[in-house]
Write a protein that holds these residues in place. Structure first.
Motif, mmCIF file in Angstrom:
data_model
loop_
_atom_site.group_PDB
_atom_site.id
_atom_site.type_symbol
_atom_site.label_atom_id
_atom_site.label_comp_id
_atom_site.label_asym_id
_atom_site.label_seq_id
_atom_site.Cartn_x
_atom_site.Cartn_y
_atom_site.Cartn_z
ATOM 1 N N LEU A 16 3.845 -0.454 0.128
ATOM 2 C CA LEU A 16 4.396 0.240 -1.041
ATOM 3 C C LEU A 16 3.867 1.668 -1.114
ATOM 4 O O LEU A 16 4.636 2.616 -1.344
ATOM 5 C CB LEU A 16 4.024 -0.528 -2.316
ATOM 6 C CG LEU A 16 4.426 0.128 -3.641
ATOM 7 C CD1 LEU A 16 5.945 0.279 -3.732
ATOM 8 C CD2 LEU A 16 3.890 -0.676 -4.830
ATOM 9 N N ILE A 23 -2.742 -10.415 2.688
ATOM 10 C CA ILE A 23 -1.345 -10.284 2.251
ATOM 11 C C ILE A 23 -1.201 -9.195 1.197
ATOM 12 O O ILE A 23 -0.306 -8.335 1.280
ATOM 13 C CB ILE A 23 -0.816 -11.629 1.720
ATOM 14 C CG1 ILE A 23 -0.729 -12.658 2.861
ATOM 15 C CG2 ILE A 23 0.551 -11.436 1.071
ATOM 16 C CD1 ILE A 23 0.192 -12.249 3.989
ATOM 17 N N THR A 24 -2.042 -9.221 0.171
ATOM 18 C CA THR A 24 -1.937 -8.215 -0.894
ATOM 19 C C THR A 24 -2.224 -6.816 -0.360
ATOM 20 O O THR A 24 -1.566 -5.844 -0.759
ATOM 21 C CB THR A 24 -2.895 -8.529 -2.059
ATOM 22 O OG1 THR A 24 -4.232 -8.688 -1.558
ATOM 23 C CG2 THR A 24 -2.476 -9.783 -2.801
ATOM 24 N N VAL A 76 1.007 -5.740 1.543
ATOM 25 C CA VAL A 76 2.158 -5.483 0.668
ATOM 26 C C VAL A 76 1.987 -4.162 -0.078
ATOM 27 O O VAL A 76 2.894 -3.319 -0.111
ATOM 28 C CB VAL A 76 2.348 -6.646 -0.328
ATOM 29 C CG1 VAL A 76 3.375 -6.268 -1.413
ATOM 30 C CG2 VAL A 76 2.797 -7.899 0.404
#
Length: 349
Positions: free
Chosen positions: A87, A79-80, A83
């Motif tokens: 970005l 997930i990190t 994300v």
């Protein structure tokens, strides 16, 4: 002020430098024709990678994502990475468009399409970065846990040796045997009971090495034997009271910890009082915690031996076993009473 660059920043700098060099090598090795603004795009990409992975690390540390079990860590890793890769892609494509550094063949695609294309590559690198970071800290945590376990085992052994020494030293044996000898003629039954109590104390001391935690009821019975023997020596100068919530009897506590606190109360409290005093043992539940309290007649000045083995071992064992979930307090509760309080997390079966 520290001038030394941390290991983390060395890894960041060397890693993204290697990233730049690898892309530069492939550019010169396999290019068919010069690519406009290649190095501007590459250095922007590498700088963004360094900055945004550092932000990602701050989030990981801020929310302490490393504390979760391995299965959750794998999910959080994905997930990190996704994300922050998104970005990175949004910022990179925006900057490339702002400075007009796009390849001619990519200008036909929409902004969203270019972000999606950039995300495919960026996500892979962020996933690798996260994998390395999580793996490193997982190994470090495993090593720390193993070290804590070894330290705890060592401390338990040291506690057992100290406890055995305190019970079989000539002074203690002399007092105990003299008390028993005095009872042989006048109260043979009490003398036999005292021998059993002394045997129980010595046996429990030798068995404590094998246990990390023991039921509170077991530890309370050992302390009762110890106080019964001490009552023969102090007679009416030693008064003992118990306030025990029966629901706490099955709660596990560090072995010999209660006896250590009671021994401190005898040594620094009761034995220092001309008329003796009271020892009160309290065990109850309060605010979802198990409170274990030893109160004794005396003053904190005579009992405040924070460098002694009893206090030091109690603090260290609580820290190793429970971390911040357990507390130890030594306080004056009146002009003539001192209280040692241990607060433990409740163990639910």
């Amino acid at each position: 002020m520290r001038n030394k660059i941390s290991t983390y920043w060395w890894c960041q700098i060397l890693g993204w430098s290697a990233y730049t060099l690898v892309w530069t090598f492939f550019y010169f090795a396999i290019r068919s024709k010069p690519q406009p603004f290649f190095f501007q795009s590459l250095f922007t990409d590498a700088f963004l990678g360094l900055v945004i992975t550092h932000l990602m690390r701050m989030v990981i540390k801020g929310f302490d994502l490393i504390r979760f079990d391995l299965q959750k860590q794998i999910f959080l890793l994905l997930i990190t990475a996704l994300v922050f890769a998104l970005l990175d892609s949004l910022v990179f494509v925006s900057l490339i468009g702002l400075f007009n550094w796009e390849l001619p063949q990519l200008k036909q695609y929409s902004f969203g399409n270019r972000v999606a294309r950039a995300l495919l590559t960026t996500f892979l690198f962020y996933l690798i970065w996260n994998f390395i970071y999580f793996t490193y800290h997982y190994i470090q945590k495993s090593r720390r846990d193993e070290l804590d376990k070894i330290r705890l085992q060592s401390l338990v052994k040291e506690l057992e040796l100290k406890t055995i020494k305190s019970h079989i030293n000539p002074h203690f044996i002399f007092n105990a045997l003299n008390s028993i000898r005095a009872l042989v003629d006048e109260n043979p039954q009490r003398a036999r009971t005292a021998i059993t109590e002394l045997s129980n104390i010595l046996r429990s001391s030798m068995q404590s090495e094998k246990l990390e935690l023991a039921p509170f009821e077991r530890e309370l019975n050992i302390v009762k034997d110890y106080l019964a023997l001490e009552h023969i020596r102090f007679e009416e100068r030693l008064q003992v009271e118990y306030d025990i919530d029966e629901d706490t009897l099955e709660q596990p506590i560090p072995p010999m910890m209660l006896q250590t606190l009671v021994e401190n109360a005898i040594k620094h409290g009761i034995s220092q009082q001309r008329d003796g005093g009271i020892i009160k043992i309290i065990s109850n539940f309060k605010e979802n915690h198990h409170e274990l309290i030893v109160q004794n007649s005396g003053t904190l000045n005579s009992q405040n031996n924070t460098e002694g083995f009893g206090i030091t071992s109690t603090l260290t064992r609580l820290n190793l076993l429970y971390g911040k979930e357990a507390k130890f307090e030594l306080n004056t509760i009146s002009d003539e009473m001192v209280e040692a309080k241990v607060i433990l997390p409740v163990q639910v079966k």
